[in-house]
Design a protein around this motif. Structure first.
Motif, short mmCIF file in Angstrom:
data_model
loop_
_atom_site.label_atom_id
_atom_site.label_comp_id
_atom_site.label_asym_id
_atom_site.label_seq_id
_atom_site.Cartn_x
_atom_site.Cartn_y
_atom_site.Cartn_z
N ASN A 193 0.79 -1.18 0.01
CA ASN A 193 -0.06 -0.03 -0.04
C ASN A 193 0.80 1.22 -0.01
N CYS A 194 1.90 1.39 0.83
CA CYS A 194 2.73 2.47 0.88
C CYS A 194 3.45 2.63 -0.31
N GLN A 195 3.89 1.78 -0.75
CA GLN A 195 4.48 1.62 -2.17
C GLN A 195 3.83 2.55 -3.10
N ARG A 196 2.53 2.21 -3.15
CA ARG A 196 1.56 2.69 -4.24
C ARG A 196 1.51 4.26 -3.78
N ARG A 197 1.39 4.44 -2.29
CA ARG A 197 0.97 5.84 -1.89
C ARG A 197 2.25 6.64 -2.26
N PHE A 198 3.53 6.05 -2.15
CA PHE A 198 4.59 6.77 -2.56
C PHE A 198 4.28 7.69 -3.63
#
Length: 423
Positions: A193-198
RNA sequence: GUGGGUGUAGCUCAAGGGUAGAGCGCUGGAUUGUGGUUCCGGAGGCUGCGGGUUCGAAGCCCGUCACUCACCCCA
């Protein structure tokens, strides 16, 4: 096939309405006390209003809106929150020209197509306030103190107020690049998720609930460190104001609001007595929104409260007594019509009165009166009807008196007023 | 959108392959026109739905739907 209510959309049943009324009435009372005027805005608007104000890439807009086509093809959406509509109305009716500052509040249903869960529904109700026309940090404080007093008046348990500042858009842009620089080397270690949010919404990485992501950002630069001088000053003034009013708060570096329009101060109040969805009220500044929607540059600050969540938390002690109820037991050929007449007369004089027409014996009438919670039952059988009198029976101590029919309203009024004994 | 849990009387729940039960609630009665307590009676169910295994399924298997909690996100 029985027709059921739509998933995530709840009936509010009579047994819950007394609590709901308390919750809504205190909102009205308090908001007016604080100098706010009520506004009612439509439950649906043109889709682009929400898309432009909430933010195209937010979850709310991307996948949670109830959107449909009008007959002419215009895309319409059931409002997922209140601020956008209030701003639209504010501009459409030139509310800015009547006063230099406007303080508005609203109460009503909102709609989001989310998976239902404890404290989360597809139709839910919000009480919200918006102040347009001042960037004074004391107004942030006033809004927070209204929210705080609302919750403490209702005696909600275990409240925590979190505050943070996300600065101006410039501050934020600068911070985002700093954060990205910090995160990038270890990006692979973050959750999917965070990789996408990045890329899509880097600030939300701070907010991630995966513990590993949290540890990874522990030493990241904080928003507050990056704020410009004016933003920092604003935030300091807000804190000083809260201290002055003795409202306890915690600075929450990771507090980032989910809607794009926020700037400067953000805040949130949670209660640990709820499930995972523990935010009962939240808000912040949105200095850029009015201009964004085509108006003049207008600073603004506000909050929204989830009333379902408030309802869950309101202790039953704050709920007042139901009004005293008188029940008429009219039976027999002559008693029934006299009973109906008296029933209507009492209601016309403002005394809450009821009768059970199904009952055809005194026993049945009394049983029914008992279930209705009557304080007094007025007995009119044929004998009484003949003599133009009634028997007033006190349901608590079983004492009875005979009273001429004409005097019943006055007798009851005196009794109810004293909230004591009829006799 | 993803995962876990649960579906039996109006409500809360039993019965774990062999006739579907309890408590609460509802309703009627316990002699004449007096409620709550007590006692006795009554109604109410295709066990979410569909298929499978079995002589036999509420219980096991598969599917489906609903509810619920959590993730995501938010009030």
């Amino acid at each position: 096939m029985k027709i059921r209510a739509i998933k995530g959309i709840k009936d509010i049943l009579p047994e819950h309405m007394t609590k709901w009324n308390v919750v809504e009435q205190s909102a009205h009372r308090l908001a007016r006390c604080f100098g706010f005027s009520e506004i009612r805005i439509p439950t649906f608007e043109q889709t682009q209003l929400f898309a432009r104000s909430i933010g195209e890439s937010t979850d709310v807009v991307e996948k949670e809106m109830y959107t449909f086509q009008d007959r002419d093809g215009t895309s319409l959406t059931l409002r997922p929150e209140g601020t956008a509509g209030v701003v639209r109305a504010y501009l459409e009716h030139n509310l800015a020209t009547q006063f230099s500052m406007r303080k508005l509040y609203y109460i009503g249903p909102m709609f989001r197509h989310e998976r239902p869960q404890a404290g989360r529904f597809r139709q839910f109700h919000q009480f919200g306030v918006e102040v347009f026309g001042t960037e004074d940090p004391y107004m942030d404080v006033e809004v927070i103190s209204l929210l705080w007093q609302y919750f403490t008046d209702l005696q909600l348990p275990e409240l925590t107020l979190y505050i943070n500042s996300i600065g101006t858009p410039d501050d934020r842009q600068q911070y985002i690049s700093q954060l990205q620089t910090y995160v990038k080397p270890q990006l692979q270690q973050f959750c999917e998720n965070c990789q996408r949010r990045f890329h899509t919404n880097p600030l939300r990485i701070l907010d991630c609930k995966v513990p590993r992501c949290n540890t990874l950002t522990e030493k990241a630069p904080t928003l507050l460190e990056t704020l410009s001088d004016t933003s920092r000053k604003h935030f300091t003034h807000v804190q000083n104001g809260l201290k002055l009013l003795e409202i306890p708060y915690t600075i929450h570096h990771r507090l980032v609001r989910g809607l794009d329009y926020y700037s400067q101060t953000t805040f949130e109040i949670t209660s640990s007595h709820l499930g995972a969805q523990n935010t009962i009220g939240a808000g912040g500044r949105y200095d850029g929104l009015v201009k964004n929607l085509g108006g003049p540059p207008t600073p603004a600050v506000g909050f929204a409260v989830g009333l379902e969540r408030v309802n869950i938390l309101v202790p039953s002690a704050v709920i007042g007594d139901t009004p005293p109820l008188v029940v008429i037991a009219g039976f027999g050929e002559k008693g029934r019509p006299k009973g109906l007449k008296l029933l209507t007369r009492l209601r016309q004089t403002g005394i809450c009165t009821d009768a059970d027409f199904r009952a055809n014996s005194l026993k049945a009438h009394l049983r029914s009166a008992d279930k209705l919670g009557a304080l007094a039952t007025i007995i009119i059988g044929d004998e009484e009807a003949q003599k133009e009198v009634v028997i007033i029976r006190n349901m608590q101590d079983k004492k009875q008196v005979e009273v001429p029919i004409a005097l019943v309203p006055d007798q009851l009024k005196i009794w109810i007023h004293q909230n004591g004994n009829i006799f």
